[in-house]
Every structure is written in C-alpha cells, then in structure tokens.
Design a protein around this motif. Structure first.
Motif, mmCIF file in Angstrom:
data_model
loop_
_atom_site.group_PDB
_atom_site.id
_atom_site.type_symbol
_atom_site.label_atom_id
_atom_site.label_comp_id
_atom_site.label_asym_id
_atom_site.label_seq_id
_atom_site.Cartn_x
_atom_site.Cartn_y
_atom_site.Cartn_z
ATOM 1 N N SER A 3 0.829 -1.197 0.000
ATOM 2 C CA SER A 3 0.000 0.000 0.000
ATOM 3 C C SER A 3 0.864 1.248 0.000
ATOM 4 N N ASP A 58 -2.655 7.450 1.310
ATOM 5 C CA ASP A 58 -3.678 8.220 0.603
ATOM 6 C C ASP A 58 -4.799 8.457 1.606
ATOM 7 N N ASP A 111 -7.656 9.747 1.606
ATOM 8 C CA ASP A 111 -9.056 9.573 1.227
ATOM 9 C C ASP A 111 -9.418 8.130 0.886
ATOM 10 N N SER A 112 -8.555 7.186 1.173
ATOM 11 C CA SER A 112 -8.796 5.804 0.756
ATOM 12 C C SER A 112 -8.713 4.840 1.938
ATOM 13 N N TYR A 136 -8.110 0.264 2.416
ATOM 14 C CA TYR A 136 -7.912 -1.027 1.746
ATOM 15 C C TYR A 136 -7.868 -2.113 2.802
ATOM 16 N N GLU A 160 -7.422 2.287 7.158
ATOM 17 C CA GLU A 160 -7.876 3.601 6.702
ATOM 18 C C GLU A 160 -6.675 4.492 6.398
ATOM 19 N N TRP A 201 -4.858 4.647 3.667
ATOM 20 C CA TRP A 201 -3.887 4.039 2.753
ATOM 21 C C TRP A 201 -4.667 3.454 1.587
ATOM 22 N N ILE A 202 -3.998 3.298 0.452
ATOM 23 C CA ILE A 202 -4.621 2.688 -0.718
ATOM 24 C C ILE A 202 -3.855 1.413 -1.082
#
Length: 93
Positions: free
Chosen positions: A60, A63, A65-66, A68, A78, A80-81
C-alpha cells in the motif's frame, strides 16, 4: 464501358466512407480497458453469495481519502490505498 467503370468506383467509394465512419465511431482504448476492469471486478465479486472472502492487497501507499484490506492481517486499513497483488483473505468476525 462507362457502366463497367462506374459500379466498381461506386462500391469503392461506399467502402471508403464506411471505413471512415467505422473508425471515427470506434470505442477508444481507455473505455475498453475500463469495461474489462469492471467485468473482472464483477467476476471476482462474491458479495451477496454467502462468501466471506474479502479482496485484499499485498502492499500500500499513503492516501488519506482511501482505505484497503491488508492481506497479512485481513483487516481494513484507513488512510492508505492498496496496490501490488490483489488476493483474497477470509475475515474472522
């Protein structure tokens, strides 16, 4: 004699116009890639079929707003993308 020349010329002209409009209205490559990605997502989606498999990622990057799901712990992270290999894990509730 003129008739023998006119018919092939008319056919060639119609084929040329058809090829031009066929090429001009063709789907751009990025749209076909998007459609393929959506089809793969639908094929991999087990939601609604009683499965507890969750799509997760092996790595990851930050980010805000992302979010995974991490494959090692099968937990939602929360801020992280997910990138890297897409796999599946089983959540333990």
């Amino acid at each position: 004699m003129k008739k023998k020349f006119f018919v092939p010329a008319a056919i060639a002209a119609m084929m040329g116009v058809g090829a031009y409009f066929g090429h001009a209205t063709a789907t751009p490559d990025h749209e076909s890639d998007l459609l393929l990605a959506n089809a793969e997502a639908l094929a991999d989606d087990d939601e609604g079929f009683g499965s507890d498999r969750i799509t997760c990622y092996t790595s990851s990057f930050r980010d805000n707003d992302s979010a995974y799901t991490d494959c090692a712990s099968c937990t939602r992270i929360e801020g992280w993308i997910g990138v890297g290999s897409r796999e599946f894990c089983t959540s333990v509730f």
